[in-house]
Design a protein around this motif. Structure first.
Motif, mmCIF file in Angstrom:
data_model
loop_
_atom_site.group_PDB
_atom_site.id
_atom_site.type_symbol
_atom_site.label_atom_id
_atom_site.label_comp_id
_atom_site.label_asym_id
_atom_site.label_seq_id
_atom_site.Cartn_x
_atom_site.Cartn_y
_atom_site.Cartn_z
ATOM 1 N N ASN A 155 44.626 -63.629 66.394
ATOM 2 C CA ASN A 155 45.319 -62.581 65.665
ATOM 3 C C ASN A 155 45.289 -61.277 66.460
ATOM 4 O O ASN A 155 44.226 -60.838 66.901
ATOM 5 N N SER B 231 53.343 -65.937 68.384
ATOM 6 C CA SER B 231 53.801 -66.839 67.334
ATOM 7 C C SER B 231 53.395 -66.239 65.994
ATOM 8 O O SER B 231 52.450 -65.446 65.924
ATOM 9 N N PRO B 232 54.104 -66.609 64.934
ATOM 10 C CA PRO B 232 53.717 -66.088 63.625
ATOM 11 C C PRO B 232 52.381 -66.665 63.179
ATOM 12 O O PRO B 232 52.034 -67.800 63.524
ATOM 13 N N ASP B 233 51.639 -65.899 62.430
ATOM 14 C CA ASP B 233 50.361 -66.347 61.877
ATOM 15 C C ASP B 233 50.660 -67.094 60.582
ATOM 16 O O ASP B 233 51.205 -66.515 59.647
ATOM 17 N N PRO B 234 50.329 -68.380 60.498
ATOM 18 C CA PRO B 234 50.649 -69.154 59.303
ATOM 19 C C PRO B 234 49.900 -68.676 58.053
ATOM 20 O O PRO B 234 50.325 -68.959 56.930
ATOM 21 N N THR B 235 48.822 -67.929 58.243
ATOM 22 C CA THR B 235 48.047 -67.454 57.091
ATOM 23 C C THR B 235 48.445 -66.051 56.647
ATOM 24 O O THR B 235 48.024 -65.599 55.589
ATOM 25 N N ASP B 236 49.238 -65.342 57.474
ATOM 26 C CA ASP B 236 49.651 -63.976 57.152
ATOM 27 C C ASP B 236 50.978 -63.717 57.849
ATOM 28 O O ASP B 236 51.021 -63.459 59.047
ATOM 29 N N ARG B 237 52.045 -63.771 57.104
ATOM 30 C CA ARG B 237 53.367 -63.693 57.732
ATOM 31 C C ARG B 237 53.648 -62.339 58.380
ATOM 32 O O ARG B 237 54.572 -62.201 59.166
ATOM 33 N N ARG C 290 50.824 -61.485 63.871
ATOM 34 C CA ARG C 290 51.257 -62.294 65.010
ATOM 35 C C ARG C 290 50.035 -62.837 65.727
ATOM 36 O O ARG C 290 49.001 -62.190 65.798
#
Length: 147
Positions: free
Chosen positions: A52, A83-89, A92
């Motif tokens: 993150n 890439s996007p963070d799958p846990t917090d849109r 990054r």
């Protein structure tokens, strides 16, 4: 250059600044002339596992805005992927690209060379004492806040 102070903070900073400068010079001579000191610090905290960007900013000690600028530059230069963070849109994730891994390897080699250079300035016993003292300082618990 002699540092005329008994202020441990200034001495630690002077030693770090010399270490970082000499390491960065070696990295630049290894073919990574476009890396800035701030970018080198961020790269040092990255690996193949995405991290993150905000957590890296906190570890490096910079604002989210400064990290955003650094991330943009590192991406433009091809050192990191985002890439996007799958846990917090809103967040990054950063990871090293192939070029970033090559930079990290060159940085590791440069650090080893600078550490060896520093060790030649000290007796073997002194190097062990300095390393033990730095480890103890780094591992010491934070003092309780007063007030």
């Amino acid at each position: 250059m002699a540092v005329e102070t008994s202020d441990i903070g200034l001495l630690l900073k002077a030693a770090f600044d010399r270490y970082h400068h000499e390491t960065l010079q070696r990295v630049r001579r290894a073919g990574f002339a476009d890396v800035t000191p701030a970018q080198a610090l961020v790269i040092a905290h990255l690996s193949d596992t995405p991290k993150n960007a905000v957590s890296i900013a906190m570890r490096v000690g910079v604002s989210k805005q400064a990290m955003s600028v650094t991330t943009t530059e590192l991406t433009r230069k091809g050192y990191v992927t985002l890439s996007p963070d799958p846990t917090d849109r809103r967040a990054r994730l950063l990871a090293l690209s192939g070029r970033g891994r090559a930079l990290k390897q060159a940085s590791g080699q440069a650090k080893q060379a600078v550490e060896a250079q520093f060790a030649t300035l000290l007796a073997e016993h002194d190097t062990v004492v300095v390393m033990d003292a730095l480890r103890a300082l780094a591992a010491a618990p934070e003092p309780e806040q007063v007030g």
